[in-house]
Design a protein around this motif. Sequence first.
Motif, PDB file in Angstrom:
ATOM      1  N   SER A 155      13.410   6.418  45.351  1.00  0.00           N
ATOM      2  CA  SER A 155      14.850   6.440  45.084  1.00  0.00           C
ATOM      3  C   SER A 155      15.598   6.173  46.376  1.00  0.00           C
ATOM      4  O   SER A 155      15.138   6.535  47.462  1.00  0.00           O
ATOM      5  CB  SER A 155      15.278   7.775  44.482  1.00  0.00           C
ATOM      6  OG  SER A 155      15.263   8.787  45.451  1.00  0.00           O
ATOM      7  N   ILE A 156      16.742   5.533  46.229  1.00  0.00           N
ATOM      8  CA  ILE A 156      17.590   5.198  47.366  1.00  0.00           C
ATOM      9  C   ILE A 156      19.027   5.392  46.914  1.00  0.00           C
ATOM     10  O   ILE A 156      19.447   4.801  45.933  1.00  0.00           O
ATOM     11  CB  ILE A 156      17.281   3.771  47.861  1.00  0.00           C
ATOM     12  CG1 ILE A 156      18.077   3.413  49.091  1.00  0.00           C
ATOM     13  CG2 ILE A 156      17.465   2.743  46.793  1.00  0.00           C
ATOM     14  CD1 ILE A 156      17.586   2.155  49.786  1.00  0.00           C
ATOM     15  N   ASN A 157      19.746   6.299  47.574  1.00  0.00           N
ATOM     16  CA  ASN A 157      21.085   6.685  47.118  1.00  0.00           C
ATOM     17  C   ASN A 157      22.088   6.655  48.257  1.00  0.00           C
ATOM     18  O   ASN A 157      21.764   7.013  49.390  1.00  0.00           O
ATOM     19  CB  ASN A 157      21.063   8.103  46.531  1.00  0.00           C
ATOM     20  CG  ASN A 157      20.163   8.194  45.335  1.00  0.00           C
ATOM     21  OD1 ASN A 157      20.256   7.403  44.408  1.00  0.00           O
ATOM     22  ND2 ASN A 157      19.255   9.157  45.355  1.00  0.00           N
ATOM     23  N   ARG A 158      23.313   6.281  47.923  1.00  0.00           N
ATOM     24  CA  ARG A 158      24.429   6.304  48.878  1.00  0.00           C
ATOM     25  C   ARG A 158      24.898   7.739  49.013  1.00  0.00           C
ATOM     26  O   ARG A 158      25.039   8.459  48.030  1.00  0.00           O
ATOM     27  CB  ARG A 158      25.560   5.412  48.346  1.00  0.00           C
ATOM     28  CG  ARG A 158      26.728   5.245  49.290  1.00  0.00           C
ATOM     29  CD  ARG A 158      26.404   4.254  50.392  1.00  0.00           C
ATOM     30  NE  ARG A 158      27.610   3.659  50.949  1.00  0.00           N
ATOM     31  CZ  ARG A 158      28.070   3.925  52.158  1.00  0.00           C
ATOM     32  NH1 ARG A 158      27.439   4.783  52.921  1.00  0.00           N
ATOM     33  NH2 ARG A 158      29.149   3.337  52.605  1.00  0.00           N
ATOM     34  N   PHE A 159      25.126   8.206  50.225  1.00  0.00           N
ATOM     35  CA  PHE A 159      25.552   9.583  50.461  1.00  0.00           C
ATOM     36  C   PHE A 159      27.039   9.616  50.781  1.00  0.00           C
ATOM     37  O   PHE A 159      27.827  10.215  50.066  1.00  0.00           O
ATOM     38  CB  PHE A 159      24.729  10.183  51.613  1.00  0.00           C
ATOM     39  CG  PHE A 159      24.832  11.665  51.750  1.00  0.00           C
ATOM     40  CD1 PHE A 159      24.073  12.494  50.950  1.00  0.00           C
ATOM     41  CD2 PHE A 159      25.684  12.236  52.675  1.00  0.00           C
ATOM     42  CE1 PHE A 159      24.157  13.873  51.072  1.00  0.00           C
ATOM     43  CE2 PHE A 159      25.782  13.599  52.808  1.00  0.00           C
ATOM     44  CZ  PHE A 159      25.018  14.423  52.002  1.00  0.00           C
TER      45      PHE A 159
END
Length: 131
Positions: A75-79
């Motif tokens: 998973s890769i998410n914008r913080f």
Amino acid sequence: MMTDPIADMLTRIRNALVWSAPNCVMPGSLLKVGILEVFKREGYIDSYEVAADGHRSVISVQLRYGPEGEKVISSINRFSKPGCRRYRGVDELPKVRGGLGIAVVSTNQGVFSDRECRQRRLGGEVLCTVD
């Protein structure tokens, strides 16, 4: 006009992983190159290449997969987002999955992973999380 180019980059990588594509292409910027350099140092991508396309640059990212074809990035998410920037001190940096993932942090000395920021005693804007 794009309001969040970092989120666009992460979405392009996420979409390429869904289709098990070997690479993905995106418009270039220095911040994106910094983020991709952190991904490369931490072993989430194989390589990236910046090419000039007239007066604009284009980045080609070679994604990494395991020996059986499993995805290295789950998973890769914008913080932090343009509407709500999230800055953290060195003691408040997030630990992604108990240290199994990374948080990418933009500091006044460059773009680093959360581990590198703890070693250098730096805080900054947490751009995204990867695991």
